[in-house]
Design a protein around this motif. Structure first.
Motif, PDB file in Angstrom:
ATOM      1  N   GLU A 121      33.023   8.591 -12.768  1.00  0.00           N
ATOM      2  CA  GLU A 121      34.342   8.003 -12.996  1.00  0.00           C
ATOM      3  C   GLU A 121      34.972   8.561 -14.265  1.00  0.00           C
ATOM      4  O   GLU A 121      34.295   8.715 -15.275  1.00  0.00           O
ATOM      5  N   VAL A 122      36.270   8.846 -14.180  1.00  0.00           N
ATOM      6  CA  VAL A 122      37.070   9.242 -15.343  1.00  0.00           C
ATOM      7  C   VAL A 122      38.409   8.531 -15.222  1.00  0.00           C
ATOM      8  O   VAL A 122      39.066   8.601 -14.179  1.00  0.00           O
ATOM      9  N   ASN A 177      43.771  17.363 -19.657  1.00  0.00           N
ATOM     10  CA  ASN A 177      43.963  16.730 -18.349  1.00  0.00           C
ATOM     11  C   ASN A 177      42.637  16.152 -17.855  1.00  0.00           C
ATOM     12  O   ASN A 177      41.596  16.296 -18.504  1.00  0.00           O
ATOM     13  N   LYS A 178      42.693  15.501 -16.708  1.00  0.00           N
ATOM     14  CA  LYS A 178      41.518  14.820 -16.160  1.00  0.00           C
ATOM     15  C   LYS A 178      40.390  15.804 -15.830  1.00  0.00           C
ATOM     16  O   LYS A 178      39.216  15.493 -16.027  1.00  0.00           O
ATOM     17  N   TRP A 193      43.798  10.778 -23.910  1.00  0.00           N
ATOM     18  CA  TRP A 193      42.508  10.111 -24.016  1.00  0.00           C
ATOM     19  C   TRP A 193      42.050   9.662 -22.634  1.00  0.00           C
ATOM     20  O   TRP A 193      42.859   9.205 -21.830  1.00  0.00           O
ATOM     21  N   PHE A 194      40.741   9.788 -22.403  1.00  0.00           N
ATOM     22  CA  PHE A 194      40.122   9.410 -21.143  1.00  0.00           C
ATOM     23  C   PHE A 194      38.836   8.633 -21.439  1.00  0.00           C
ATOM     24  O   PHE A 194      38.222   8.829 -22.484  1.00  0.00           O
ATOM     25  N   VAL A 195      38.461   7.764 -20.511  1.00  0.00           N
ATOM     26  CA  VAL A 195      37.157   7.113 -20.557  1.00  0.00           C
ATOM     27  C   VAL A 195      36.369   7.674 -19.382  1.00  0.00           C
ATOM     28  O   VAL A 195      36.836   7.631 -18.241  1.00  0.00           O
ATOM     29  N   LEU A 221      36.628  15.636 -17.322  1.00  0.00           N
ATOM     30  CA  LEU A 221      35.432  15.634 -16.478  1.00  0.00           C
ATOM     31  C   LEU A 221      34.468  16.720 -16.928  1.00  0.00           C
ATOM     32  O   LEU A 221      33.265  16.473 -17.075  1.00  0.00           O
ATOM     33  N   ARG A 222      34.979  17.903 -17.183  1.00  0.00           N
ATOM     34  CA  ARG A 222      34.133  19.014 -17.630  1.00  0.00           C
ATOM     35  C   ARG A 222      33.451  18.672 -18.951  1.00  0.00           C
ATOM     36  O   ARG A 222      32.250  18.862 -19.114  1.00  0.00           O
ATOM     37  N   LYS A 223      34.228  18.125 -19.904  1.00  0.00           N
ATOM     38  CA  LYS A 223      33.662  17.772 -21.208  1.00  0.00           C
ATOM     39  C   LYS A 223      32.614  16.662 -21.082  1.00  0.00           C
ATOM     40  O   LYS A 223      31.568  16.707 -21.739  1.00  0.00           O
TER      41      LYS A 223
END
Length: 117
Positions: free
Chosen positions: A70-71, A34-35, A3-5, A39-41
């Motif tokens: 920011e990610v 991955n990060k 999970w990423f914000v 970022l792409r999504k």
């Protein structure tokens, strides 16, 4: 999957843009391997969710995607965890505090209305 914000930023442009600059900073929860994928999504979301409409004055109002600055990786989701932090430096601390109290009171009022419904 992790999970990423991601912060997705839009510029709000009304009419010919002759107004105080406005930007909408949205925090989005992203599931990715991955990060780089996160970022792409996030960028895909930004592009797909741009939109425009006509306001009451028939001026075009646009949410124009700017970028994803920011990610952040979320190692695990836990109750009460901090997702994002930003230090605010308002020109007028009293006005800022009054605005926060007003927003909190509105939230409390909504909660009371929902409970009584």
């Amino acid at each position: 999957m992790h999970w990423f914000v991601a912060k997705v930023v839009y510029q709000i442009i009304c009419g010919n843009g002759n107004h105080m600059p406005q930007f909408d900073e949205q925090l989005r929860l992203i599931s990715a391997i991955n990060k780089q994928e996160a970022l792409r999504k996030a960028k895909e979301i930004g592009v797909q969710e741009q939109y425009a409409f006509r306001n009451q004055k028939q001026e075009l109002v646009e949410w124009k995607f700017i970028n994803v600055p920011e990610v952040y990786t979320l190692d695990q989701l836990t109750d009460g965890m901090e997702l994002y932090s930003r230090i605010e430096e308002p020109n007028n601390a009293s006005s800022y505090l009054a605005w926060l109290q007003m927003k909190s009171a509105e939230l409390q009022e909504q909660k009371s209305v929902e409970l009584s419904a």
